[in-house]
Design a protein around this motif. Sequence first.
Motif, PDB file in Angstrom:
ATOM      1  N   VAL A  27       0.837  -1.202   0.000  1.00 23.38           N
ATOM      2  CA  VAL A  27       0.000   0.000   0.000  1.00 23.38           C
ATOM      3  C   VAL A  27       0.872   1.253   0.000  1.00 23.38           C
ATOM      4  N   VAL A  28       1.919   1.247   0.797  1.00 29.92           N
ATOM      5  CA  VAL A  28       2.853   2.380   0.812  1.00 29.92           C
ATOM      6  C   VAL A  28       3.479   2.564  -0.564  1.00 29.92           C
ATOM      7  N   GLY A  29       3.842   1.456  -1.206  1.00 27.15           N
ATOM      8  CA  GLY A  29       4.442   1.535  -2.526  1.00 27.15           C
ATOM      9  C   GLY A  29       3.507   2.144  -3.548  1.00 27.15           C
ATOM     10  N   VAL A  30       2.238   1.706  -3.534  1.00 21.94           N
ATOM     11  CA  VAL A  30       1.268   2.241  -4.486  1.00 21.94           C
ATOM     12  C   VAL A  30       1.051   3.728  -4.266  1.00 21.94           C
ATOM     13  N   LEU A  31       0.857   4.126  -3.025  1.00 22.64           N
ATOM     14  CA  LEU A  31       0.584   5.533  -2.732  1.00 22.64           C
ATOM     15  C   LEU A  31       1.788   6.419  -3.007  1.00 22.64           C
ATOM     16  N   SER A  32       2.984   5.867  -2.951  1.00 24.83           N
ATOM     17  CA  SER A  32       4.178   6.665  -3.228  1.00 24.83           C
ATOM     18  C   SER A  32       4.580   6.594  -4.686  1.00 24.83           C
ATOM     19  N   GLY A  33       3.808   5.862  -5.491  1.00 20.98           N
ATOM     20  CA  GLY A  33       4.125   5.745  -6.903  1.00 20.98           C
ATOM     21  C   GLY A  33       5.258   4.789  -7.197  1.00 20.98           C
ATOM     22  N   ALA A  34       5.656   3.975  -6.221  1.00 22.17           N
ATOM     23  CA  ALA A  34       6.756   3.026  -6.405  1.00 22.17           C
ATOM     24  C   ALA A  34       6.185   1.623  -6.601  1.00 22.17           C
ATOM     25  N   GLY A  71       8.137  -4.322  -4.490  1.00 23.90           N
ATOM     26  CA  GLY A  71       9.425  -3.947  -3.906  1.00 23.90           C
ATOM     27  C   GLY A  71       9.286  -3.427  -2.495  1.00 23.90           C
ATOM     28  N   ARG A  72       8.304  -2.550  -2.271  1.00 22.88           N
ATOM     29  CA  ARG A  72       8.091  -1.999  -0.930  1.00 22.88           C
ATOM     30  C   ARG A  72       7.610  -3.078   0.033  1.00 22.88           C
ATOM     31  N   GLY A  73       6.761  -3.987  -0.464  1.00 20.95           N
ATOM     32  CA  GLY A  73       6.277  -5.062   0.398  1.00 20.95           C
ATOM     33  C   GLY A  73       7.394  -5.997   0.825  1.00 20.95           C
ATOM     34  N   VAL A  74       8.253  -6.374  -0.116  1.00 22.76           N
ATOM     35  CA  VAL A  74       9.379  -7.251   0.208  1.00 22.76           C
ATOM     36  C   VAL A  74      10.344  -6.558   1.170  1.00 22.76           C
ATOM     37  N   ARG A  75      10.545  -5.264   0.984  1.00 19.94           N
ATOM     38  CA  ARG A  75      11.428  -4.530   1.895  1.00 19.94           C
ATOM     39  C   ARG A  75      10.888  -4.578   3.324  1.00 19.94           C
ATOM     40  N   GLN A  76       9.585  -4.341   3.479  1.00 16.93           N
ATOM     41  CA  GLN A  76       8.977  -4.424   4.810  1.00 16.93           C
ATOM     42  C   GLN A  76       9.121  -5.827   5.388  1.00 16.93           C
ATOM     43  N   LEU A  77       8.925  -6.825   4.539  1.00 16.84           N
ATOM     44  CA  LEU A  77       9.008  -8.218   4.996  1.00 16.84           C
ATOM     45  C   LEU A  77      10.411  -8.542   5.491  1.00 16.84           C
ATOM     46  N   LEU A  78      11.427  -8.151   4.729  1.00 16.62           N
ATOM     47  CA  LEU A  78      12.800  -8.466   5.119  1.00 16.62           C
ATOM     48  C   LEU A  78      13.190  -7.771   6.416  1.00 16.62           C
ATOM     49  N   ILE A  79      12.750  -6.520   6.584  1.00 14.31           N
ATOM     50  CA  ILE A  79      13.064  -5.797   7.820  1.00 14.31           C
ATOM     51  C   ILE A  79      12.406  -6.476   9.013  1.00 14.31           C
ATOM     52  N   GLY A  80      11.125  -6.822   8.865  1.00 17.72           N
ATOM     53  CA  GLY A  80      10.418  -7.470   9.969  1.00 17.72           C
ATOM     54  C   GLY A  80      10.989  -8.822  10.314  1.00 17.72           C
ATOM     55  N   TYR A  81      11.261  -9.637   9.296  1.00 20.91           N
ATOM     56  CA  TYR A  81      11.816 -10.964   9.562  1.00 20.91           C
ATOM     57  C   TYR A  81      13.236 -10.875  10.096  1.00 20.91           C
ATOM     58  N   GLY A  82      13.989  -9.889   9.643  1.00 20.31           N
ATOM     59  CA  GLY A  82      15.342  -9.718  10.181  1.00 20.31           C
ATOM     60  C   GLY A  82      15.325  -9.448  11.669  1.00 20.31           C
ATOM     61  N   ALA A  83      14.412  -8.573  12.110  1.00 18.89           N
ATOM     62  CA  ALA A  83      14.308  -8.274  13.540  1.00 18.89           C
ATOM     63  C   ALA A  83      13.850  -9.502  14.327  1.00 18.89           C
ATOM     64  N   ALA A  84      12.883 -10.248  13.761  1.00 18.50           N
ATOM     65  CA  ALA A  84      12.366 -11.423  14.460  1.00 18.50           C
ATOM     66  C   ALA A  84      13.431 -12.515  14.593  1.00 18.50           C
ATOM     67  N   ILE A  85      14.177 -12.749  13.540  1.00 20.85           N
ATOM     68  CA  ILE A  85      15.219 -13.783  13.583  1.00 20.85           C
ATOM     69  C   ILE A  85      16.318 -13.398  14.562  1.00 20.85           C
ATOM     70  N   ALA A  86      16.675 -12.124  14.577  1.00 17.32           N
ATOM     71  CA  ALA A  86      17.721 -11.671  15.497  1.00 17.32           C
ATOM     72  C   ALA A  86      17.311 -11.899  16.951  1.00 17.32           C
ATOM     73  N   THR A  87      16.072 -11.540  17.297  1.00 18.73           N
ATOM     74  CA  THR A  87      15.635 -11.720  18.689  1.00 18.73           C
ATOM     75  C   THR A  87      15.433 -13.199  19.022  1.00 18.73           C
ATOM     76  N   TYR A  88      15.025 -13.999  18.026  1.00 17.00           N
ATOM     77  CA  TYR A  88      14.877 -15.441  18.277  1.00 17.00           C
ATOM     78  C   TYR A  88      16.235 -16.057  18.605  1.00 17.00           C
ATOM     79  N   LEU A  89      17.257 -15.688  17.844  1.00 14.12           N
ATOM     80  CA  LEU A  89      18.597 -16.202  18.117  1.00 14.12           C
ATOM     81  C   LEU A  89      19.101 -15.740  19.480  1.00 14.12           C
ATOM     82  N   LEU A  90      18.760 -14.502  19.827  1.00 15.17           N
ATOM     83  CA  LEU A  90      19.143 -14.007  21.151  1.00 15.17           C
ATOM     84  C   LEU A  90      18.432 -14.797  22.239  1.00 15.17           C
ATOM     85  N   GLY A  91      17.138 -15.100  21.985  1.00 17.71           N
ATOM     86  CA  GLY A  91      16.393 -15.920  22.950  1.00 17.71           C
ATOM     87  C   GLY A  91      16.999 -17.299  23.107  1.00 17.71           C
ATOM     88  N   LEU A  92      17.406 -17.894  21.983  1.00 17.13           N
ATOM     89  CA  LEU A  92      18.052 -19.210  22.057  1.00 17.13           C
ATOM     90  C   LEU A  92      19.326 -19.154  22.901  1.00 17.13           C
TER      91      LEU A  92
END
Length: 372
Positions: free
Chosen positions: A332-339, A343-364
């Motif tokens: 939605v952000v990508g469409v409204l920004s004309g991009a 691409g914008r959806g995948v960027r959000q996904l990678l950022i979110g999953y990166g944070a989740a994986i980092a904290t999961y490894l820290l939890g382990l």
Amino acid sequence: MGHVPWLYVTPQHPAPTDVRRWRRHLADEHANIRAFRDLAARRQGEEQSILLSLAQAEERHAQHWVQLLGERAEPAPRATLGHRVQTWLARRFGLVFVLALLQRSKSDNQYADERDAASSMAADEQVHEEVLRGLAARGRLQLSGNFRAAVFGANDGLVSNLALIMGMAGTGVSAAVVLAAGMAGLLAGALSMGAGEYISVRSARELLAASQPAHGTRDALGDLDLQTNELELVYRARGMDKDHARARAADVLGQVQQAGTAPDDAVPAAATEADEQDAVLNPWGAAVSSFGFFASGALIPVLPYLFGMTGLAAAGLAMLLVGLALLVTGGVVGVLSGASPLGRGVRQLLIGYGAAIATYLLGLAFGAAGIG
């Protein structure tokens, strides 16, 4: 958007691939005509006139393909799945969304490499993109504050609470503890977002008020010494160069001498356009919106645990649900920004999953050390 007559001789026996391509172009033009006319019906004044002019240009383009197709133009080509999806999204996300979708479609300029299109058609498409960019920019400014609170709030809720839950799950604690941590993270984060947005908007209003001219300044202009003209210093303090400030001050004081009162804009405010946009928002409305959007995002990774799931199954489903939500919000952000929405959806996904994986490894790591 000037009209150049189409100088093209209709082929008597076009190839089937040409016919299919021409009919696809005709379907696109029909869809754009409907979109522009629907938008014009919801607007007034200059915006309505611009949109109707765009519709007329698309009608000229459609007529070009009708002439090429001849009797093959009937029956009229049906709207494609993409057109139907665009219509569905437009009706649910409003005017700015429609304009952004149309701007995005024009950026591809389907006639740039189309040998059977007149050169002026490709030029029209290029100019139409800029027209739509200008119209969409107006709407983006109007919703920028609330939209910012919605997107930032929802994404912060999705990412931060998923990271918290994955970190707790990594330590090996029970599902009940993970659920309690997730609900605590939801409430704490939503309260923090709401409070932060309230302070931000409230501060913007206070800064704007502080930059407004004092009440007595305008009334005092009539008593200024015309030889020294202190009003020039006011304009220089607001960013004008010396010559322009002197000319503006002389003009204003001349109006004071003739009319006996200063014009309304005699003493400008020092606020920036960004300050004014933020100050238009209601601080309580912004706070409630931020609270609600953060909470709605933060609830998604908690859902598997609320429904009694445990272990890796619950964590995996939480990752999947949040991933889908991040793709949607990023798109939605990508469409409204004309991009590119993908691409914008995948960027959000990678950022979110990166944070989740980092904290999961820290939890382990904490769990392996016996801290969890």
